[in-house]
Design an enzyme around this catalytic site. Structure first.
Site, short mmCIF file in Angstrom:
data_model
loop_
_atom_site.label_atom_id
_atom_site.label_comp_id
_atom_site.label_asym_id
_atom_site.label_seq_id
_atom_site.Cartn_x
_atom_site.Cartn_y
_atom_site.Cartn_z
N CYS A 64 0.70 -1.22 0.64
CA CYS A 64 -0.27 -0.24 -0.10
C CYS A 64 0.92 1.20 0.16
O CYS A 64 0.40 2.52 -0.02
CB CYS A 64 -1.00 0.06 1.00
SG CYS A 64 -0.19 -0.03 2.91
N ARG A 66 4.19 1.09 -1.10
CA ARG A 66 5.95 0.99 -1.54
C ARG A 66 5.50 -0.32 -2.84
O ARG A 66 4.51 -0.83 -3.21
CB ARG A 66 7.01 0.27 -0.61
CG ARG A 66 6.51 -1.16 -0.93
CD ARG A 66 8.41 -1.97 -0.15
NE ARG A 66 8.03 -0.60 1.71
CZ ARG A 66 8.41 -0.42 2.09
NH1 ARG A 66 9.97 -0.21 1.66
NH2 ARG A 66 9.20 0.36 3.25
N SER A 126 8.07 0.74 7.54
CA SER A 126 6.63 0.97 7.22
C SER A 126 6.25 1.99 7.58
O SER A 126 6.40 2.75 8.27
CB SER A 126 6.03 -0.18 7.49
OG SER A 126 4.71 -0.11 7.42
N GLU A 131 2.73 -3.09 11.61
CA GLU A 131 1.86 -4.03 10.58
C GLU A 131 2.73 -5.24 10.41
O GLU A 131 3.33 -5.01 9.29
CB GLU A 131 1.64 -2.94 9.16
CG GLU A 131 0.21 -3.62 8.40
CD GLU A 131 0.29 -2.79 7.32
OE1 GLU A 131 -0.88 -2.78 6.15
OE2 GLU A 131 1.10 -1.63 7.17
N GLN A 137 2.47 -10.21 2.70
CA GLN A 137 3.15 -9.86 1.30
C GLN A 137 4.70 -10.02 1.04
O GLN A 137 4.71 -10.85 -0.43
CB GLN A 137 3.01 -8.23 1.18
CG GLN A 137 1.12 -7.68 1.66
CD GLN A 137 0.88 -6.11 1.88
OE1 GLN A 137 2.04 -5.34 2.11
NE2 GLN A 137 -0.23 -5.33 1.34
N GLY A 205 -13.73 -5.77 -3.69
CA GLY A 205 -11.98 -6.73 -3.63
C GLY A 205 -12.64 -7.82 -2.50
O GLY A 205 -13.15 -7.26 -1.65
N GLY A 207 -9.35 -10.26 -1.23
CA GLY A 207 -8.50 -10.39 -1.21
C GLY A 207 -8.16 -10.69 0.28
O GLY A 207 -8.97 -10.22 1.25
N GLU A 208 -7.05 -10.50 0.79
CA GLU A 208 -6.77 -10.70 2.38
C GLU A 208 -6.13 -8.94 2.67
O GLU A 208 -7.41 -9.36 4.22
CB GLU A 208 -4.90 -10.62 2.53
CG GLU A 208 -4.66 -11.74 1.87
CD GLU A 208 -4.79 -13.29 2.81
OE1 GLU A 208 -5.07 -12.49 4.17
OE2 GLU A 208 -4.53 -14.97 2.93
#
Length: 311
Positions: A64, A66, A126, A131, A137, A205, A207-208
């Protein structure tokens, strides 16, 4: 960990090119992700980059805040390499900023690259320190690269030590005592306003990231949730957990029930909410809507926010 890796002279061949929130905003970062809307487009593009630049191994990490290209090569990774590499990613965007590429592309070599990866995976480096999502990821990015044979033993070894280091950081330091995430901060912001439990919520969406959003929605007992996703199976799985309704993403344009809150995070690299389909979603409702876009690049077209009443 780095000292152990140094037993081989291979360490100097690790390199990382990264663009983060520190140097560019999210919209600009999104210009340097790989456009992967089509099936296998991501792996095909990475394979082409690997061959074109003569890289032994290449791995790609997009989060989200980088975008990073991790590589193993004996060739020089200097400013000329960076310019040529990012021109292949997005020639138009890079041409606009190319003269200042050294200001927004961070380059790490050797032990510095390894340490940087350790810090990223353990969420020391981060936007939200602590996080844990970044660790997941990284693992996903590694497995995708391994599956498509973009990496081999050099990154297999690096992944092993990165995972070990990150787990130790989370287990043995205070960074793991109160884990945060972009999702948790977004939900905290959302809950600053008083909402009815039956507020109409669209999750775009499945997803995770939106699965994590779903856990917060369950915690706050929201009960009117519609889920749209490109993979209907994933939408149905999340819908079952949330007692929600699920739809294929293609049905979004014909959705007629309106909404109060929209939370968007898909793997699309182009907007899925735009000025052409947004008015239909409103169904004539002139009240202000709350939209949370957790995607990189943004999945909600900027013109939507500029044109309509959006919190």
């Amino acid at each position: 960990m780095v000292e152990y890796l140094c037993e081989s002279d291979m360490l100097g061949n690790y390199h990382i090119l990264t663009i983060t929130h520190r140097n560019l905003d999210v919209e600009e970062i999104g210009q340097f992700v790989i456009r992967d809307n089509e099936q296998n487009a991501l792996s095909n593009k990475l394979s082409a980059l690997k061959n074109q630049f003569g890289l032994d191994e290449l791995m790609y990490l997009s989060t989200c805040n980088r975008v990073s290209y991790l590589m193993y090569t004996e060739s020089a990774v200097d400013q000329d390499f960076v310019n040529a590499f990012f021109t292949e990613i997005n020639s138009e965007a890079f041409a606009k900023m190319g003269e200042h590429s050294d200001k927004f592309v961070s380059i790490y070599h050797g032990a510095e690259a390894v340490n940087h990866l350790f810090e990223v995976a353990s969420s020391v480096d981060s936007l939200v320190v602590g996080e844990r999502e970044i660790f997941r990821q990284f693992r996903s990015a590694y497995h995708l690269a391994y599956y498509h044979k973009l990496i081999g033993d050099h990154f297999r070894l690096l992944e092993k030590f990165t995972v070990t280091t990150a787990k130790e950081v989370y287990a043995k330091t205070k960074i793991g005592e109160r884990p945060l995430s972009i999702v948790s901060l977004a939900m905290q912001k959302l809950m600053q306003k008083t909402w009815s439990k039956d507020s109409r919520i669209l999750l775009v969406g499945a997803g995770e990231t939106n699965s994590l959003v779903g856990k917060f929605l369950m915690k706050y007992e929201f009960n009117n949730i519609k889920i749209f996703n490109r993979s209907l199976d994933n939408a149905e799985t999340l819908a079952k957990a949330l007692s929600a309704e699920s739809y294929h993403l293609s049905h979004l344009d014909s959705f007629k029930e309106g909404f109060d809150i929209m939370i968007v995070c898909t793997g699309a690299t182009e907007p899925v909410i735009h000025v052409d389909n947004y008015p239909s979603l409103l169904q004539g409702d002139e009240n202000s809507k709350t939209i949370i876009d957790l995607s990189v690049p943004r999945n909600v077209e900027a013109q939507v926010v500029d044109t309509f009443k959006v919190d």
